[in-house]
Write a protein that holds these residues in place. Structure first.
Motif, PDB file in Angstrom:
ATOM      1  N   VAL A 230      -2.997  -0.077  29.330  1.00 31.89           N
ATOM      2  CA  VAL A 230      -4.070   0.588  29.957  1.00 31.89           C
ATOM      3  C   VAL A 230      -3.980   1.973  30.244  1.00 31.89           C
ATOM      4  O   VAL A 230      -2.883   2.815  30.388  1.00 31.89           O
ATOM      5  N   VAL A 231      -5.148   2.782  30.328  1.00 27.59           N
ATOM      6  CA  VAL A 231      -5.176   4.279  30.435  1.00 27.59           C
ATOM      7  C   VAL A 231      -5.343   4.804  32.086  1.00 27.59           C
ATOM      8  O   VAL A 231      -5.921   4.234  32.868  1.00 27.59           O
ATOM      9  N   LEU A 232      -4.404   5.698  32.271  1.00 28.22           N
ATOM     10  CA  LEU A 232      -4.186   6.066  33.618  1.00 28.22           C
ATOM     11  C   LEU A 232      -5.088   7.346  33.903  1.00 28.22           C
ATOM     12  O   LEU A 232      -5.821   7.474  34.846  1.00 28.22           O
ATOM     13  N   GLU A 233      -5.029   8.274  32.830  1.00 27.68           N
ATOM     14  CA  GLU A 233      -5.724   9.612  32.913  1.00 27.68           C
ATOM     15  C   GLU A 233      -5.634  10.273  31.659  1.00 27.68           C
ATOM     16  O   GLU A 233      -4.882  10.067  30.659  1.00 27.68           O
ATOM     17  N   VAL A 234      -6.532  11.203  31.591  1.00 27.00           N
ATOM     18  CA  VAL A 234      -6.920  11.908  30.279  1.00 27.00           C
ATOM     19  C   VAL A 234      -6.682  13.224  30.695  1.00 27.00           C
ATOM     20  O   VAL A 234      -7.416  13.790  31.650  1.00 27.00           O
ATOM     21  N   ASN A 235      -5.689  14.114  30.153  1.00 26.01           N
ATOM     22  CA  ASN A 235      -5.451  15.568  30.446  1.00 26.01           C
ATOM     23  C   ASN A 235      -6.128  16.362  29.522  1.00 26.01           C
ATOM     24  O   ASN A 235      -5.909  16.407  28.257  1.00 26.01           O
TER      25      ASN A 235
END
Length: 262
Positions: A230-235
């Motif tokens: 699962v993706v938490l965030e994109v920087n």
């Protein structure tokens, strides 16, 4: 000519901008260095340029200046995508809309509704809407543990590590596993990173996440969950600490390829 806006937080021992410029120097590709604080987008002659903003300050001046410059120039990453990545709410909304796996997420000003979300999931992770380096993230198990609104909450996914995948264009080019003995595994919060091979499923999800927020390149943070990710965030202005992949060279090659498309 390629125009480079250095990362404001660069220091001699950790200079992301310099690493990429060194690669451009080795390639013999011309560039100039400019600073947003010294650019007036209404009078500056920058037009038709490819501008790489290695990093910006999260303030109105930097965002607005880049936005105005984008009317006549190609910005990497675009101001819109940097703003999107800076907002956990907008990032999560786009991930959900496009079916990218991400923890169940809740955003509200209501303490009561936030408490019900926590109760539903037994525990939740509270995060600042505009956060960085893992600052301000903590576990909450009841409404009483909440701070001030608004409340951005995600279901707690049990883990002892996370992953950062570096994406350039449509390819995952490097990844690290970050391990710590606390909730966040960010390197700035004491996590230890080590390079890993990128499983195809992880690569596919990371590339998809970068695409839906509209970035040219990104650091995508993921957790292992039920046999997948699962993706938490994109920087949108990522570091590449602990990566074994030659990120500065790959970034330099990408910038040149984009500049030559004009």
């Amino acid at each position: 000519m390629l125009t480079i806006i250095p990362k404001p937080t660069d220091i001699p021992s950790d200079n992301s901008t310099r690493m990429v410029m060194d690669e451009l120097d080795r390639m013999g590709y011309p560039y100039q260095v400019r600073f947003l604080e010294a650019i007036d987008p209404f009078s500056d002659d920058l037009s038709g340029a490819t501008i790489w903003a290695c990093g910006i300050r999260q303030n109105g001046h930097n965002f607005e200046s880049l936005q105005a410059l984008s009317l006549k120039n190609r910005i990497i990453n675009s101001p819109e995508s940097i703003v999107t990545c800076a907002s956990k709410v907008m990032t999560s909304a786009l991930l959900v809309q496009h079916g990218v796996p991400t923890p169940a997420t809740f955003f509200t000003e209501s303490r009561t509704l936030a408490g019900k979300f926590i109760q539903k999931h037994t525990k939740a992770v509270s995060k600042p809407v505009y956060g960085f380096d893992g600052v301000g993230i903590h576990l909450v198990e009841s409404e009483a543990e909440l701070g001030d609104p608004p409340f951005y909450l995600q279901e707690y996914v049990p883990n002892d590590r996370d992953f950062r995948v570096f994406v350039i264009g449509d390819k995952a080019v490097g990844a690290i596993m970050r391990v710590s003995d606390h909730l966040t595994h960010n390197i700035h919060q004491g996590g230890c990173g080590s390079a890993i091979e990128i499983p195809q499923e992880m690569a596919d999800i990371a590339v998809r996440a970068a695409q839906v927020v509209g970035v040219d390149y990104a650091g995508v943070d993921l957790l292992s969950c039920n046999g997948s990710y699962v993706v938490l965030e994109v920087n949108g202005t990522p570091n590449w600490h602990c990566m074994q992949a030659p990120i500065p060279r790959l970034l330099a090659e990408y910038l040149v390829s984009q500049d030559q498309k004009k």
